[in-house]
Scaffold this motif. Structure first.
Motif, PDB file in Angstrom:
ATOM      1  N   PRO A   1      27.422  39.070  38.672  1.00  0.00           N
ATOM      2  CA  PRO A   1      26.723  38.095  37.829  1.00  0.00           C
ATOM      3  C   PRO A   1      27.323  36.697  37.929  1.00  0.00           C
ATOM      4  N   SER A   2      26.489  35.726  37.637  1.00  0.00           N
ATOM      5  CA  SER A   2      26.913  34.324  37.553  1.00  0.00           C
ATOM      6  C   SER A   2      26.260  33.740  36.299  1.00  0.00           C
ATOM      7  N   PRO A   3      26.771  34.130  35.136  1.00  0.00           N
ATOM      8  CA  PRO A   3      26.111  33.757  33.883  1.00  0.00           C
ATOM      9  C   PRO A   3      26.054  32.240  33.676  1.00  0.00           C
ATOM     10  N   MET A   4      25.005  31.814  32.991  1.00  0.00           N
ATOM     11  CA  MET A   4      24.845  30.399  32.691  1.00  0.00           C
ATOM     12  C   MET A   4      25.570  30.095  31.378  1.00  0.00           C
ATOM     13  N   SER A   5      26.301  28.991  31.384  1.00  0.00           N
ATOM     14  CA  SER A   5      27.010  28.584  30.173  1.00  0.00           C
ATOM     15  C   SER A   5      26.036  27.924  29.196  1.00  0.00           C
ATOM     16  N   GLU A   6      26.506  27.631  28.009  1.00  0.00           N
ATOM     17  CA  GLU A   6      25.668  26.959  27.011  1.00  0.00           C
ATOM     18  C   GLU A   6      25.224  25.583  27.483  1.00  0.00           C
ATOM     19  N   THR A   7      26.003  24.971  28.378  1.00  0.00           N
ATOM     20  CA  THR A   7      25.647  23.645  28.896  1.00  0.00           C
ATOM     21  C   THR A   7      24.722  23.732  30.110  1.00  0.00           C
ATOM     22  N   GLY A   8      24.396  24.954  30.531  1.00  0.00           N
ATOM     23  CA  GLY A   8      23.491  25.134  31.652  1.00  0.00           C
ATOM     24  C   GLY A   8      24.161  25.231  33.007  1.00  0.00           C
ATOM     25  N   HIS A   9      25.487  25.221  33.033  1.00  0.00           N
ATOM     26  CA  HIS A   9      26.211  25.342  34.300  1.00  0.00           C
ATOM     27  C   HIS A   9      26.384  26.806  34.680  1.00  0.00           C
ATOM     28  N   CYS A  10      26.352  27.051  35.957  1.00  0.00           N
ATOM     29  CA  CYS A  10      26.502  28.400  36.495  1.00  0.00           C
ATOM     30  C   CYS A  10      27.988  28.751  36.575  1.00  0.00           C
ATOM     31  N   ASP A  11      28.366  29.872  36.004  1.00  0.00           N
ATOM     32  CA  ASP A  11      29.759  30.328  36.054  1.00  0.00           C
ATOM     33  C   ASP A  11      29.956  31.138  37.331  1.00  0.00           C
ATOM     34  N   THR A  12      30.660  30.555  38.284  1.00  0.00           N
ATOM     35  CA  THR A  12      30.895  31.223  39.565  1.00  0.00           C
ATOM     36  C   THR A  12      32.282  31.871  39.641  1.00  0.00           C
ATOM     37  N   SER A  13      32.933  32.036  38.511  1.00  0.00           N
ATOM     38  CA  SER A  13      34.302  32.557  38.531  1.00  0.00           C
ATOM     39  C   SER A  13      34.386  33.980  39.082  1.00  0.00           C
ATOM     40  N   ILE A  14      33.359  34.790  38.867  1.00  0.00           N
ATOM     41  CA  ILE A  14      33.415  36.181  39.345  1.00  0.00           C
ATOM     42  C   ILE A  14      33.289  36.225  40.865  1.00  0.00           C
ATOM     43  N   ILE A  15      32.312  35.506  41.415  1.00  0.00           N
ATOM     44  CA  ILE A  15      32.197  35.488  42.880  1.00  0.00           C
ATOM     45  C   ILE A  15      33.404  34.805  43.504  1.00  0.00           C
ATOM     46  N   ASP A  16      33.945  33.785  42.844  1.00  0.00           N
ATOM     47  CA  ASP A  16      35.170  33.143  43.345  1.00  0.00           C
ATOM     48  C   ASP A  16      36.295  34.170  43.455  1.00  0.00           C
ATOM     49  N   SER A  17      36.424  35.001  42.438  1.00  0.00           N
ATOM     50  CA  SER A  17      37.464  36.026  42.429  1.00  0.00           C
ATOM     51  C   SER A  17      37.267  37.020  43.579  1.00  0.00           C
ATOM     52  N   VAL A  18      36.023  37.437  43.793  1.00  0.00           N
ATOM     53  CA  VAL A  18      35.724  38.377  44.873  1.00  0.00           C
ATOM     54  C   VAL A  18      36.050  37.748  46.230  1.00  0.00           C
ATOM     55  N   LEU A  19      35.631  36.502  46.432  1.00  0.00           N
ATOM     56  CA  LEU A  19      35.912  35.828  47.700  1.00  0.00           C
ATOM     57  C   LEU A  19      37.411  35.641  47.926  1.00  0.00           C
ATOM     58  N   ARG A  20      38.152  35.345  46.858  1.00  0.00           N
ATOM     59  CA  ARG A  20      39.623  35.239  46.984  1.00  0.00           C
ATOM     60  C   ARG A  20      40.221  36.565  47.426  1.00  0.00           C
ATOM     61  N   GLU A  21      39.738  37.661  46.850  1.00  0.00           N
ATOM     62  CA  GLU A  21      40.240  38.986  47.234  1.00  0.00           C
ATOM     63  C   GLU A  21      39.935  39.277  48.703  1.00  0.00           C
ATOM     64  N   LEU A  22      38.707  38.963  49.134  1.00  0.00           N
ATOM     65  CA  LEU A  22      38.346  39.189  50.536  1.00  0.00           C
ATOM     66  C   LEU A  22      39.206  38.339  51.462  1.00  0.00           C
ATOM     67  N   PHE A  23      39.462  37.103  51.067  1.00  0.00           N
ATOM     68  CA  PHE A  23      40.319  36.224  51.860  1.00  0.00           C
ATOM     69  C   PHE A  23      41.741  36.782  51.921  1.00  0.00           C
ATOM     70  N   SER A  24      42.229  37.297  50.793  1.00  0.00           N
ATOM     71  CA  SER A  24      43.617  37.772  50.731  1.00  0.00           C
ATOM     72  C   SER A  24      43.860  38.987  51.623  1.00  0.00           C
ATOM     73  N   ILE A  25      42.809  39.789  51.878  1.00  0.00           N
ATOM     74  CA  ILE A  25      42.987  40.954  52.758  1.00  0.00           C
ATOM     75  C   ILE A  25      42.627  40.621  54.207  1.00  0.00           C
ATOM     76  N   GLY A  26      42.226  39.380  54.456  1.00  0.00           N
ATOM     77  CA  GLY A  26      41.887  38.976  55.820  1.00  0.00           C
ATOM     78  C   GLY A  26      40.567  39.528  56.304  1.00  0.00           C
ATOM     79  N   TYR A  27      39.616  39.727  55.390  1.00  0.00           N
ATOM     80  CA  TYR A  27      38.317  40.284  55.772  1.00  0.00           C
ATOM     81  C   TYR A  27      37.582  39.324  56.702  1.00  0.00           C
ATOM     82  N   ARG A  28      37.091  39.841  57.847  1.00  0.00           N
ATOM     83  CA  ARG A  28      36.390  39.000  58.825  1.00  0.00           C
ATOM     84  C   ARG A  28      34.976  39.489  59.136  1.00  0.00           C
TER      85      ARG A  28
END
Length: 122
Positions: A54-81
């Protein structure tokens, strides 16, 4: 045989499993619930990773990308190609930014209407 891994939120977990059942066995990591059939290290060598979080919308209408950011960081940390396919709804500038870091990232919107698919995707 293509090895598929799914990083999913519970909301679309069923859809992901249906896809995986039709092609090949999959490994599932759900970062929201902590429910994991695999660890990130277990998916390092799979061919394709689908990110469906999910990328829930905040009360101000901004998209919260923290979850996908976390997933991408994990993929980067394991060297996923392998190929990363994101089904996450996020602003276009988000994908412009992260695609500079991940040349193996493809954005595939989670919903397109048949009548306006080209316009919906753009």
């Amino acid at each position: 045989m293509v090895n598929v891994s799914l990083l999913c939120a519970t909301v679309i977990l069923i859809l992901c499993c249906l896809f995986a059942r039709r092609s090949n066995p999959c490994k599932i990591i759900d970062p929201i619930l902590g429910d994991k059939s695999a660890k990130y290290e277990d998916i390092k060598d799979v061919d394709v990773v689908y990110i469906c979080v999910p990328s829930p919308m905040s009360e101000t209408g901004h998209c919260d990308t923290s979850i996908i950011d976390s997933v991408l960081r994990e993929l980067f940390s394991i060297g996923y190609r392998g190929l990363i396919i994101s089904k996450v709804t996020a602003p276009p500038d988000y994908y412009t930014k992260v695609s500079q870091l991940f040349d193996n990232l493809v954005y595939m919107p989670e919903f397109l209407t048949a009548a306006n698919a080209i316009n919906d995707y753009a």
